[in-house]
Design an enzyme around this catalytic site. Structure first.
Site, PDB file in Angstrom:
ATOM      1  N   HIS A   1      27.228  40.756  -2.492  1.00 27.93           N
ATOM      2  CA  HIS A   1      26.447  40.519  -1.276  1.00 27.93           C
ATOM      3  C   HIS A   1      26.661  41.578  -0.201  1.00 27.93           C
ATOM      4  O   HIS A   1      25.976  41.587   0.810  1.00 27.93           O
ATOM      5  CB  HIS A   1      26.737  39.127  -0.696  1.00 27.93           C
ATOM      6  CG  HIS A   1      25.548  38.549   0.033  1.00 27.93           C
ATOM      7  ND1 HIS A   1      24.822  39.274   0.945  1.00 27.93           N
ATOM      8  CD2 HIS A   1      24.962  37.332  -0.024  1.00 27.93           C
ATOM      9  CE1 HIS A   1      23.833  38.527   1.418  1.00 27.93           C
ATOM     10  NE2 HIS A   1      23.897  37.345   0.852  1.00 27.93           N
ATOM     11  N   ARG A   2      27.594  42.489  -0.415  1.00 28.53           N
ATOM     12  CA  ARG A   2      27.755  43.557   0.592  1.00 28.53           C
ATOM     13  C   ARG A   2      26.568  44.497   0.533  1.00 28.53           C
ATOM     14  O   ARG A   2      26.240  45.170   1.510  1.00 28.53           O
ATOM     15  CB  ARG A   2      29.040  44.342   0.333  1.00 28.53           C
ATOM     16  CG  ARG A   2      30.296  43.516   0.514  1.00 28.53           C
ATOM     17  CD  ARG A   2      31.510  44.291   0.077  1.00 28.53           C
ATOM     18  NE  ARG A   2      31.389  44.699  -1.306  1.00 28.53           N
ATOM     19  CZ  ARG A   2      32.231  45.542  -1.897  1.00 28.53           C
ATOM     20  NH1 ARG A   2      33.246  46.030  -1.237  1.00 28.53           N
ATOM     21  NH2 ARG A   2      32.053  45.879  -3.170  1.00 28.53           N
TER      22      ARG A   2
END
Lengths: 424, 326
Positions: A396-397
């Site tokens: 999710h970064r």
């Protein structure tokens, strides 16, 4: 005196094991001679001498487990060679050799990362001090691609690193000398209470080098990377119907078709072909697909490089070849590094759905489940079909839900139209 | 399309501009009766008469001084110095008057003077008669400097220089007068300050001007045979030179070789190299290479003289070196 150090044979390697020395003290060696067999975190490799000379001393013996960058032997130069001479010839030879598997070169490998092992921390063997001679354009390219200049062999005047050298380093022989950069935190092993088995309750063994490395990798991945999971069921009825034909015509399985579909889908969604690393976005050139393989020794990921350029037949051939070599532990360094996207398949075990742990540096690791016979709804009526659930574990970064969803939509769409996919 | 020599193209430009504008006059040593030592002014006396085509005494200072006076008086003079070597005798007029007067007089006057001079070596004329002085004039604020390499540029740039209200040093090359090329009918004045990409390439940019453009093109052919794709840029104007075109090219190829006939010290190549370093430093894969005339007085002996002038093979070597090839 030339220092032979433990080379860094893969990007995850922190320690290597000397399986066996092939020379002894006093032996004369020539550049290119195999002097030892080294086990890295994933395979056994032959270490070559980068110098002509005489083995003066072997400082770590057979069976020793040595941190990357530590000295394992000393070679006295052959008469007539000066110690200060830059190993230009050696570097050029290393480049010429880069195509060969299972070889690594000594004498040029230096440096390592500070350990994340239990205290006390061991300082890196060589701090990157000296400025690397490189053209401004080479520096720019190296920065853009996240390549450490110190690890690139320079073929310009005076050993200067040129743009061509950086290009070669992009897919070159084992990367050496990473600068000392602190790894993110933790050996989470330490956070769990130790398991104390009573005598007779269990057999306790030292975990193999490989297992320890594997444990570290998956723990770090799960700990550092914020995972989210996105599942999409693809109606693969048409694909399953063509199973026999695929086997006859291409020697291919459904797995190969899934691989092909992933390649096409990634090419259409370059935003998933990126990785996040310490505040930098790494945009990969080309599609380098990691294929997870179960071996006797555990899980290995073989990397199919440049997959966007391959035809379906080539993908079938190449991936089969990679699987074979992965099973016997003979992948080259190139075939194990930097999978920007990883596929792991448990369909053959009838698993209906699973959520893999991301294999860094992939920003998506795709869990492919079985093609299960199920009722499917088409045009308002129930039919018998096959559904394959694909689960993307996403970092999710750098990947958000919408991006992943769009990608999965493309992927499912490709699998649902196998005629267009395979003939294209 | 008409084909003509560099010399003929210059003549045509003069004829056309003199026909178009009766304030254009030509003056110099032997330009009228003798029709010019290099025959560029052939036929002009006959067509335009002795008031507009003037033979002068052998005094370069007088030639330029007269041109300056004529310009201040409203004419548009095109003085010819027989070769650039004699410009040394007129430097005070060129650099202390022609170049600075418009500025010193606060723009009250125009100085539409075009000083034509052929330069360069290669004819065994010795140290005093083989100079390439472009760097001297490029170093002088207030002057424009133009140096065509081809017949069509010779015509178009001369027309532009004559029409320019500023002093223009128009350099020619003795070795180019017989060069033939296509010159379209009705070719109009060029734009001063624009370079031309004579050949597209990927691996290295070779920048030249005047006769050196041809060495660069020949080198590009030789390089192509060795698998190297060279881009060739003809500067055409040396002051102000087209930095954008050159920088764009080098930003794409990442390597540059500049070819000049003049000696390297403070030469055209040094100027180009310094600017490239400023403009596209991060794109350079190798230092900007300079292929220059030898840094010595020009020898008389044939072999020595040839060794002092850059040829295609020197350019090829320099280009390959930027690619770290031998």
């Amino acid at each position: 005196m030339y220092e032979v150090t433990m080379p860094k044979l893969s990007d995850s390697m922190e320690e290597g094991k000397i399986i066996a020395w092939k020379v002894k003290e006093g032996d004369a060696v020539r550049e290119g001679d195999v002097i030892a067999e080294i086990e890295s975190d994933k395979a056994v490799m032959e270490l070559e001498s980068f110098r002509d000379g005489v083995v003066r001393s072997i400082t770590r013996g057979d069976g020793a487990e040595v941190r990357v960058g530590e000295v394992i032997a000393l070679i006295a130069p052959a008469a007539g060679e000066t110690e200060g001479a830059k190993p230009e010839k050696a570097r050029r030879k290393a480049e010429a050799r880069k195509g060969k598997p299972v070889r690594a070169a000594a004498g040029a490998a230096h440096g390592g990362e500070p350990p994340t092992a239990a205290p006390p921390p061991v300082p890196p063997v060589q701090a990157p001090g000296a400025r690397v001679a490189a053209s401004p354009y080479a520096r720019k390219l190296a920065a853009e691609r996240g390549i450490e200049l110190a690890s690139v062999a320079g073929t310009g005047p005076g050993g200067r690193v040129t743009a061509a050298d950086v290009d070669r380093a992009g897919g070159a022989a084992p990367a050496v000398a990473r600068p000392a950069r602190p790894m993110p935190a933790v050996r989470p092993d330490e956070e769990l209470p130790p398991i104390e088995a009573a005598p007779g309750e269990a057999v306790v063994e030292e975990a193999s080098f490989r297992l320890r490395t594997q444990a570290l990798r998956v723990t770090n991945s799960k700990h550092v990377i914020p995972h989210f999971y996105l599942t999409r069921g693809a109606d693969v009825t048409a694909l399953v119907r063509r199973r026999e034909e695929l086997k006859q015509k291409f020697g291919a399985t459904i797995t190969h078709v899934v691989t092909l579909a992933c390649v096409r889908a990634i090419a259409a969604h370059p935003e998933v072909n990126r990785s996040y690393d310490r505040g930098r976005v790494i945009k990969w050139n080309g599609v380098n697909l990691g294929l997870a393989v179960a071996t006797d020794e555990g899980l290995t990921v073989a990397v199919l490089r440049g997959a966007e350029r391959l035809s379906f037949g080539e993908i079938v051939a190449r991936s089969n070849e990679l699987f074979e070599r992965a099973r016997v532990g003979h992948l080259t360094a190139d075939e194990r590094r930097h999978a920007a996207f990883t596929i792991t398949n448990l369909g053959m075990f009838n698993v209906e759905h699973f959520e893999p742990i991301i294999n860094p540096p992939s920003s998506i690791t795709l869990g492919v489940a079985t093609a299960r016979a199920e009722p499917v709804v088409r045009d308002g009526a129930i039919h018998v079909g096959h559904v394959m659930r694909l689960t993307a574990s996403c970092d999710h970064r750098i990947v958000d839900g919408a991006t992943a969803a769009r990608f999965m939509g493309t992927l499912a769409g490709l699998l649902e139209q196998p005629d267009a996919l395979v003939e294209a | 399309m008409p084909r003509m020599t560099y010399r003929e193209a210059l003549s045509q430009a003069l004829v056309e501009e003199m026909s178009r504008d009766e304030s254009v006059i030509v003056l110099g040593e032997d330009v009228a009766l003798y029709e010019g030592s290099f025959k560029v002014t052939r036929g002009l006396l006959k067509e335009f008469g002795e008031e507009r085509v003037i033979d002068t005494p052998i005094s370069e200072a007088a030639i330029i001084g007269t041109a300056i006076g004529a310009a201040l008086g409203g004419l548009r003079p095109v003085p010819e110095l027989m070769t650039v070597n004699f410009a040394y005798l007129a430097l005070d007029q060129l650099c202390n008057h022609l170049a600075v007067m418009r500025y010193m007089f606060g723009g009250q006057v125009k100085l539409p003077v075009t000083v034509r001079m052929p330069g360069g070596g290669g004819h065994q004329l010795g140290a005093q008669h083989s100079h390439s002085l472009e760097a001297l004039f490029v170093h002088t604020p207030g002057l424009k400097v133009v140096y065509p390499a081809t017949p069509d540029d010779a015509k178009a740039l001369l027309k532009a220089a004559i029409r320019d209200d500023n002093p223009v040093v128009f350099l020619e090359h003795e070795g180019l007068y017989n060069l033939e090329g296509d010159v379209p009918d009705g070719l109009d004045a060029a734009v001063i300050g624009e370079a031309a990409v004579r050949r597209s390439g990927r691996d290295v940019s070779i920048i030249g001007y005047g006769a050196m453009t041809h060495a660069a093109l020949a080198a590009a052919d030789l390089l192509a045979a060795g698998g190297v794709s060279a881009e060739v840029i003809d500067l055409r104007t040396l002051r102000p030179w087209d930095k954008e075109t050159v920088a764009d090219s080098v930003a794409r190829t990442h390597r540059a070789v500049v070819v000049e006939e003049c000696p390297p010290s403070c030469g055209i190549a040094a100027e180009v190299a310094a600017n490239l370093t400023e403009m596209v430093f991060d794109e350079l894969d190798a230092p900007v290479a300079r292929v220059s005339g030898a840094d010595v007085p020009m020898p008389y002996a044939k072999d020595l003289e040839q060794a002092c002038i850059p040829h295609a093979d020197a350019v090829v070597r320099a280009a390959r070196k930027t690619l770290a090839k031998s």
